[in-house]
Enzyme design. Structure first.
Site, PDB file in Angstrom:
ATOM      1  N   LYS A  36       6.313  -5.579 -10.858  1.00  9.96           N
ATOM      2  CA  LYS A  36       7.048  -4.488 -10.191  1.00  9.96           C
ATOM      3  C   LYS A  36       6.947  -4.553  -8.676  1.00  9.96           C
ATOM      4  CE  LYS A  36       3.322  -1.145 -10.869  1.00  9.96           C
ATOM      5  NZ  LYS A  36       2.703  -0.335 -11.914  1.00  9.96           N
ATOM      6  N   ARG A 131      -1.790  10.472 -16.689  1.00 10.92           N
ATOM      7  CA  ARG A 131      -0.421  10.096 -16.364  1.00 10.92           C
ATOM      8  C   ARG A 131       0.269  10.007 -17.716  1.00 10.92           C
ATOM      9  NH1 ARG A 131       1.227   4.866 -12.815  1.00 10.92           N
ATOM     10  NH2 ARG A 131       1.371   3.946 -14.887  1.00 10.92           N
TER      11      ARG A 131
END
Ligand SMILES: *Cc1c(COP(=O)(O)O)cnc(C)c1O
Length: 357
Positions: A36, A131
């Site tokens: 990413k 998360r």
């Protein structure tokens, strides 16, 4: 080369990847390389694959699509839970996706049936970092629903720590993940291929513990690109810290006072700075700023101090290392700085292979 630019040394990235493959291979752990931060750049992806990775993960389906269309040969894993609007692309371009919501998995199932495919699912379990993740008490009910769906195959379990709350991987939370895997394999008569234990923050855990339980995969981004583990940002021995560097150019260099003249209010970003009068200094301006890079993540290669920055200017005290207009200044970057440069359209990207640009 136009400045500012990122210099991406593929030989150093190759070497970092190869070292990590060796280290984790010795512990029977597969690495999923996380692309990413490189926006799925195919040259970077191919470099990781040629260094021994067979699985690449990215948080963005657009990056996975880019790598796949460029012909990168790997198993592609979408590591951010898919959104409802991208399920068709997820099935089309990713081999595996990480998931936490039955409503999304049910849409993936429909998309897979339509595309005549079986899409692999890894369920993310909440181990305390808060998360993404399914609460452990709800995992049983989730699996119960998924195993009934066609078009999707439950390939494994995963967990992510130290990303949002900074919760450390420990014997307790990692053992818990292994225990969950064994419990539900038995209950549902299935076999999980992947138990993905975490990210670069798990580095110490992998090498400090004899028994890794069922964990057989780790997702590494920062340690490949920056050469550090991420709990204390310790340098991983044998890895390059400067595989990717930022080069910026001097556009002004003048001896000026260190203390502003006139009444001081807020700066362009709403901050009020306290200035210390150090007398005159060589103030050097580079043509790079907050629009291009997360400035606190920069470390200069030469002996200068970063005084501050605005949208388009980076101001150095270059008194100890005098610089002239037109000079290049090189910086190493932390992950946040690298991410910002990679995503800035103003920062050019230069690839170096075997020392040749
Ligand atoms: C970004 C990310 C990683 C990689 O983390 P690093 O700290 O760069 O190794 C792993 N897993 C997930 C789910 C991520 O979002």
């Amino acid at each position: 080369m136009d400045t500012p630019y990122l210099e991406i040394d593929l030989a150093k990235l190759f070497s970092n990847t190869q070292e990590l493959v060796k280290m984790f291979g010795a512990r029977n752990i597969d690495i999923t390389g996380i692309t990413k931060v490189a926006l799925g750049e195919p040259r970077v992806a191919n470099c990781l694959v040629s260094a021994g990775l067979t699985s690449l993960g990215d948080s963005r389906i657009a990056n996975i699509k880019r790598m796949r269309q460029a012909g990168v040969k790997a198993t592609f894993v979408l590591i951010r839970t898919p959104s409802m609007t991208e399920v068709n692309d997820v099935v089309k371009y990713a081999d595996v996706s990480f998931n936490t919501e039955v409503s999304i998995i049910s849409e993936l199932s429909k998309a897979a049936i339509k595309q005549n495919k079986v899409h692999d699912i890894v369920l993310m379990v909440e181990l305390g970092d808060l998360r993404e993740g399914i609460l452990q008490k709800n995992l049983d009910a989730t699996i119960d629903q998924i195993v009934k769906l066609k078009g999707v195959n439950l390939k494994g379990l995963g967990a992510n720590l130290a990303c949002f709350s900074g919760v450390k991987p420990s014997k307790k939370n990692m053992d818990q993940l292994s225990l969950l895997a064994e419990t539900y394999e038995k209950k549902y008569q299935i076999k999980f291929d992947i138990i993905s234990g975490g990210n670069s923050a798990n580095f110490d855990w992998f090498f400090a513990n004899e028994d890794l339980g069922r964990i057989n995969d780790v997702r590494l981004g920062e340690s490949i690109f920056i050469g550090r583990e991420t709990l204390t940002r310790e340098h991983i021995e044998g890895l390059h810290l400067d595989a990717i560097t930022l080069v910026a150019e001097v556009i002004e260099s003048k001896t000026k006072p260190s203390f502003p003249e006139g009444e001081v209010g807020q700066d362009a970003f709403g901050n009020t700075t306290i200035f210390v009068d150090k007398g005159d200094m060589l103030r050097t301006i580079l043509s790079v700023g907050k629009q291009d890079v997360h400035v606190p993540g920069l470390t200069p290669f030469i002996d200068v101090d970063i005084i501050g920055s605005s949208s388009d200017h980076l101001i150095l005290d270059a008194t100890r290392s005098p610089l002239q207009v037109g000079d290049d200044v090189r910086f190493s970057l932390d992950y946040a700085a690298l991410l910002s440069c990679m995503t800035s359209p103003f920062v050019a990207k230069s690839y170096v292979e075997n020392g040749i640009t």
